[in-house]
Design a protein around this motif. Sequence first.
Motif, PDB file in Angstrom:
ATOM      1  N   MET A 116       0.830  -1.212   0.000  1.00  0.00           N
ATOM      2  CA  MET A 116       0.000   0.000   0.000  1.00  0.00           C
ATOM      3  C   MET A 116       0.857   1.251   0.000  1.00  0.00           C
ATOM      4  SD  MET A 116      -3.189  -0.740   2.550  1.00  0.00           S
ATOM      5  CE  MET A 116      -3.174  -2.392   3.167  1.00  0.00           C
ATOM      6  N   ASP A 117       1.929   1.212   0.781  1.00  0.00           N
ATOM      7  CA  ASP A 117       2.789   2.391   0.868  1.00  0.00           C
ATOM      8  C   ASP A 117       3.460   2.688  -0.465  1.00  0.00           C
ATOM      9  OD1 ASP A 117       4.269   4.437   2.421  1.00  0.00           O
ATOM     10  OD2 ASP A 117       5.989   3.170   1.967  1.00  0.00           O
ATOM     11  N   LEU A 118       3.976   1.649  -1.147  1.00  0.00           N
ATOM     12  CA  LEU A 118       4.619   1.871  -2.439  1.00  0.00           C
ATOM     13  C   LEU A 118       3.621   2.320  -3.501  1.00  0.00           C
ATOM     14  CD1 LEU A 118       7.239  -1.013  -2.776  1.00  0.00           C
ATOM     15  CD2 LEU A 118       7.618   1.387  -2.211  1.00  0.00           C
ATOM     16  N   ALA A 119       2.359   1.921  -3.320  1.00  0.00           N
ATOM     17  CA  ALA A 119       1.312   2.332  -4.266  1.00  0.00           C
ATOM     18  C   ALA A 119       0.759   3.709  -3.939  1.00  0.00           C
ATOM     19  CB  ALA A 119       0.184   1.301  -4.273  1.00  0.00           C
ATOM     20  N   GLY A 120       1.244   4.319  -2.864  1.00  0.00           N
ATOM     21  CA  GLY A 120       0.775   5.647  -2.492  1.00  0.00           C
ATOM     22  C   GLY A 120      -0.581   5.658  -1.827  1.00  0.00           C
ATOM     23  N   LYS A 121      -1.018   4.511  -1.307  1.00  0.00           N
ATOM     24  CA  LYS A 121      -2.324   4.440  -0.648  1.00  0.00           C
ATOM     25  C   LYS A 121      -2.175   4.673   0.851  1.00  0.00           C
ATOM     26  CE  LYS A 121      -4.059   0.994  -3.944  1.00  0.00           C
ATOM     27  NZ  LYS A 121      -4.600  -0.389  -4.108  1.00  0.00           N
ATOM     28  N   PRO A 122      -3.169   5.306   1.472  1.00  0.00           N
ATOM     29  CA  PRO A 122      -3.104   5.502   2.927  1.00  0.00           C
ATOM     30  C   PRO A 122      -3.260   4.183   3.675  1.00  0.00           C
ATOM     31  CG  PRO A 122      -5.232   6.221   2.084  1.00  0.00           C
ATOM     32  CD  PRO A 122      -4.395   5.897   0.886  1.00  0.00           C
ATOM     33  N   ILE A 123      -2.626   4.082   4.806  1.00  0.00           N
ATOM     34  CA  ILE A 123      -2.707   2.873   5.622  1.00  0.00           C
ATOM     35  C   ILE A 123      -3.995   2.928   6.447  1.00  0.00           C
ATOM     36  CG2 ILE A 123      -1.613   1.482   7.402  1.00  0.00           C
ATOM     37  CD1 ILE A 123      -0.062   1.630   4.753  1.00  0.00           C
ATOM     38  N   PRO A 124      -4.920   1.983   6.234  1.00  0.00           N
ATOM     39  CA  PRO A 124      -6.179   2.031   6.995  1.00  0.00           C
ATOM     40  C   PRO A 124      -5.957   1.625   8.452  1.00  0.00           C
ATOM     41  CG  PRO A 124      -6.097   0.037   5.667  1.00  0.00           C
ATOM     42  CD  PRO A 124      -4.865   0.828   5.321  1.00  0.00           C
ATOM     43  N   GLY A 125      -6.596   2.336   9.356  1.00  0.00           N
ATOM     44  CA  GLY A 125      -6.495   2.003  10.770  1.00  0.00           C
ATOM     45  C   GLY A 125      -7.500   0.943  11.163  1.00  0.00           C
ATOM     46  N   ILE A 126      -7.491   0.573  12.417  1.00  0.00           N
ATOM     47  CA  ILE A 126      -8.447  -0.399  12.942  1.00  0.00           C
ATOM     48  C   ILE A 126      -9.357   0.310  13.933  1.00  0.00           C
ATOM     49  CG2 ILE A 126      -6.925  -2.374  12.627  1.00  0.00           C
ATOM     50  CD1 ILE A 126      -6.182  -2.173  15.575  1.00  0.00           C
ATOM     51  N   THR A 127     -10.481  -0.292  14.205  1.00  0.00           N
ATOM     52  CA  THR A 127     -11.425   0.313  15.138  1.00  0.00           C
ATOM     53  C   THR A 127     -10.931   0.139  16.573  1.00  0.00           C
ATOM     54  OG1 THR A 127     -12.708  -1.725  15.397  1.00  0.00           O
ATOM     55  CG2 THR A 127     -13.299  -0.264  13.559  1.00  0.00           C
ATOM     56  N   GLU A 128     -11.476   0.945  17.456  1.00  0.00           N
ATOM     57  CA  GLU A 128     -11.105   0.839  18.862  1.00  0.00           C
ATOM     58  C   GLU A 128     -11.506  -0.523  19.422  1.00  0.00           C
ATOM     59  OE1 GLU A 128      -9.541   2.265  22.548  1.00  0.00           O
ATOM     60  OE2 GLU A 128      -9.265   2.742  20.431  1.00  0.00           O
ATOM     61  N   GLU A 129     -12.597  -1.055  18.931  1.00  0.00           N
ATOM     62  CA  GLU A 129     -13.042  -2.376  19.388  1.00  0.00           C
ATOM     63  C   GLU A 129     -12.022  -3.457  19.028  1.00  0.00           C
ATOM     64  OE1 GLU A 129     -16.898  -5.389  18.838  1.00  0.00           O
ATOM     65  OE2 GLU A 129     -16.777  -3.507  17.717  1.00  0.00           O
ATOM     66  N   VAL A 130     -11.517  -3.401  17.793  1.00  0.00           N
ATOM     67  CA  VAL A 130     -10.519  -4.384  17.364  1.00  0.00           C
ATOM     68  C   VAL A 130      -9.221  -4.192  18.134  1.00  0.00           C
ATOM     69  CG1 VAL A 130      -9.105  -5.146  15.412  1.00  0.00           C
ATOM     70  CG2 VAL A 130     -11.535  -4.647  15.075  1.00  0.00           C
ATOM     71  N   ARG A 131      -8.835  -2.938  18.356  1.00  0.00           N
ATOM     72  CA  ARG A 131      -7.591  -2.669  19.090  1.00  0.00           C
ATOM     73  C   ARG A 131      -7.653  -3.254  20.498  1.00  0.00           C
ATOM     74  NH1 ARG A 131      -5.044   0.698  22.585  1.00  0.00           N
ATOM     75  NH2 ARG A 131      -7.028   1.601  23.244  1.00  0.00           N
ATOM     76  N   LEU A 132      -8.766  -3.047  21.184  1.00  0.00           N
ATOM     77  CA  LEU A 132      -8.897  -3.571  22.544  1.00  0.00           C
ATOM     78  C   LEU A 132      -8.938  -5.101  22.544  1.00  0.00           C
ATOM     79  CD1 LEU A 132     -11.430  -0.994  24.047  1.00  0.00           C
ATOM     80  CD2 LEU A 132      -8.959  -1.143  24.431  1.00  0.00           C
ATOM     81  N   ALA A 133      -9.568  -5.669  21.498  1.00  0.00           N
ATOM     82  CA  ALA A 133      -9.602  -7.133  21.400  1.00  0.00           C
ATOM     83  C   ALA A 133      -8.187  -7.686  21.206  1.00  0.00           C
ATOM     84  CB  ALA A 133     -10.513  -7.557  20.244  1.00  0.00           C
ATOM     85  N   ASN A 134      -7.376  -6.992  20.400  1.00  0.00           N
ATOM     86  CA  ASN A 134      -5.990  -7.424  20.192  1.00  0.00           C
ATOM     87  C   ASN A 134      -5.189  -7.349  21.484  1.00  0.00           C
ATOM     88  OD1 ASN A 134      -6.503  -7.879  17.495  1.00  0.00           O
ATOM     89  ND2 ASN A 134      -5.607  -5.947  16.797  1.00  0.00           N
ATOM     90  N   ILE A 135      -5.411  -6.282  22.254  1.00  0.00           N
ATOM     91  CA  ILE A 135      -4.702  -6.141  23.527  1.00  0.00           C
ATOM     92  C   ILE A 135      -5.081  -7.280  24.470  1.00  0.00           C
ATOM     93  CG2 ILE A 135      -4.490  -4.719  25.607  1.00  0.00           C
ATOM     94  CD1 ILE A 135      -4.692  -2.264  23.824  1.00  0.00           C
ATOM     95  N   ARG A 136      -6.354  -7.641  24.479  1.00  0.00           N
ATOM     96  CA  ARG A 136      -6.791  -8.748  25.346  1.00  0.00           C
ATOM     97  C   ARG A 136      -6.124 -10.056  24.942  1.00  0.00           C
ATOM     98  NH1 ARG A 136     -11.794  -5.899  25.178  1.00  0.00           N
ATOM     99  NH2 ARG A 136     -12.490  -7.114  23.383  1.00  0.00           N
ATOM    100  N   LYS A 137      -5.964 -10.269  23.643  1.00  0.00           N
ATOM    101  CA  LYS A 137      -5.302 -11.491  23.186  1.00  0.00           C
ATOM    102  C   LYS A 137      -3.849 -11.515  23.652  1.00  0.00           C
ATOM    103  CE  LYS A 137      -8.206 -12.080  19.077  1.00  0.00           C
ATOM    104  NZ  LYS A 137      -8.260 -12.001  17.598  1.00  0.00           N
ATOM    105  N   LEU A 138      -3.141 -10.393  23.483  1.00  0.00           N
ATOM    106  CA  LEU A 138      -1.745 -10.345  23.922  1.00  0.00           C
ATOM    107  C   LEU A 138      -1.641 -10.442  25.441  1.00  0.00           C
ATOM    108  CD1 LEU A 138      -0.092  -7.620  21.640  1.00  0.00           C
ATOM    109  CD2 LEU A 138       0.536 -10.037  21.803  1.00  0.00           C
ATOM    110  N   ALA A 139      -2.606  -9.845  26.139  1.00  0.00           N
ATOM    111  CA  ALA A 139      -2.571  -9.853  27.602  1.00  0.00           C
ATOM    112  C   ALA A 139      -2.764 -11.243  28.182  1.00  0.00           C
ATOM    113  CB  ALA A 139      -3.624  -8.902  28.157  1.00  0.00           C
ATOM    114  N   SER A 140      -3.261 -12.165  27.382  1.00  0.00           N
ATOM    115  CA  SER A 140      -3.450 -13.538  27.857  1.00  0.00           C
ATOM    116  C   SER A 140      -2.212 -14.401  27.608  1.00  0.00           C
ATOM    117  CB  SER A 140      -4.656 -14.174  27.164  1.00  0.00           C
ATOM    118  OG  SER A 140      -4.413 -14.340  25.770  1.00  0.00           O
ATOM    119  N   THR A 141      -1.162 -13.813  27.043  1.00  0.00           N
ATOM    120  CA  THR A 141       0.061 -14.548  26.723  1.00  0.00           C
ATOM    121  C   THR A 141       1.207 -14.079  27.624  1.00  0.00           C
ATOM    122  OG1 THR A 141       0.935 -12.971  25.108  1.00  0.00           O
ATOM    123  CG2 THR A 141      -0.699 -14.559  24.312  1.00  0.00           C
ATOM    124  N   PRO A 142       2.255 -14.891  27.768  1.00  0.00           N
ATOM    125  CA  PRO A 142       3.423 -14.452  28.552  1.00  0.00           C
ATOM    126  C   PRO A 142       4.098 -13.211  27.980  1.00  0.00           C
ATOM    127  CG  PRO A 142       3.475 -16.824  28.183  1.00  0.00           C
ATOM    128  CD  PRO A 142       2.375 -16.287  27.323  1.00  0.00           C
TER     129      PRO A 142
END
Length: 530
Positions: A116-142
Amino acid sequence: MNREAFERLVRETAYRPTTREAILSELERQTIYHTEPPREGLEGLADALTRAFAGSLGEAERLLTALASQYREQPLCHYYLFAVQRQAGDVASAKRTLGHLRRIDPGDPMVDLLHMDLAGKPIPGITEEVRLANIRKLASTPFLKNPYQLAVGAIFEEIQDREQARVLDVGVGSGAQMVELLGLLQREPHRLRRLEVVGLDFVQQFLETAGRNILARAQELAGRVAVSYRPVQGRIEALDGATLRAITSDGPLDAANASIALHEVPGEAKWAALRNLRALAPMRFVLVEWNYCLENVLPETTAEFLFNVRRVAAAMVAVLREQHPVAEAREVVRGWLTQAGGQLTCPAAQRQECFLDAASWKALLEVSGFTLRPPDPNLLKYVERPDRAGTGPEPWYLAALPARKRMHTFASTLLSRAVSLLYVRQQGGSADGNNLPKHSCWWIPQAPPDAVPCSQGATEGPSRRFYAGLRSLFTFLHTLPIIGRQVGLALALVLLMAAAAEAEHAGGHCRPVEAPADFPSGFPTGTSRG
């Protein structure tokens, strides 16, 4: 610390795998990032990257081109061929290599973002819901749980024998670590009867959420420990003197916690953050960070930067794939890399995820006036997965104490007691006594700066005339021979003891001291609480 000094510190201390053996070891760990870990061609790849990191891009590209032709299904060969081609400025070849990589490893979030970067396209972000879900997944790991639990254990051991304590949590977020601390207070024996948690965060919503979670858990300690919560909005690196004084207005801090937080403070602002923490003078400061280097001193177009990002991404996938499919684990990496406009592709100066490795953190802590404390193996008892934690040369965490906790000589103890002087680190005693007047004429300010209250009623310190006179004395001593300086130093110490007695009589105070522009490097600044 300016930008130039910070970059020099990172260059001199950051871990850089430069030998073939070290790079090969890292590449073997990176194979876990793929569904079927590819191992062919790794030896040749290590040879090529050794040359690339040494600056021989042409030779590295020649070796990588041959490897990519020989191992057409090995994603790492094509990934690093792309990295070297882009760094060399051959964008057309880099695009072709990236296109082939997308075909042989579809769904790789790092490849998608680079495309995307080489094509000059903006990098799409993620929603706050997805971000918090990702944190919960990492928080369950060492990967995330172990550092958090080690830090909480260190704080608990600092306050368990006190009857009351104040704890600062930098980047309090949801308050998860302070909730974990309350859990320890519920399960483990201690003498604590009152606990005040000071939560610092720049997001008001996080401060409110943390308050609700902490006070809800505190209900389970009702009748045993009185828990209060005080929110403070702001960034640790940008706190002004009034806010610092407000944090300590109700008493000194017994502990300060910064867990997986300070890496989001970019560049030389990390020193400002540590300087503010030193000014708060906690009895124990626990710093927890991952041992990687993604600091914004490396341009985003370099092969070494992409190598470092791949290290972190592979580590995340390695722990997540124990509980989730590889594709789902890699989506967590995608979410991490899309923060703030794309951490993989944004200009280095705009990078938010600015990890430092242990050696660089140690150097910054020392410059900021902290004394490092070796990791205590007994803290492993507080983690659920001690088999996935260690306290060796590359520990999960760093623990630091204010320099005032360890004084090397009588002279440095006296200087740190009540007078507005900087702490003398690693002074050699009477043999180096002649160095003290030489530097002290820089350290004493023309007028006493604003005091940071450390107890009720502390308003005035030694008089301005005392400071002016002492400055003149030390300046005069600097002109004398060594023996004369040492005799004069004895007289100066008498004056310093008189200043200490006057300060204690007035109630005691801490005074932050800013080093002048010509202050010699290698000496920490900070405060000293009598």
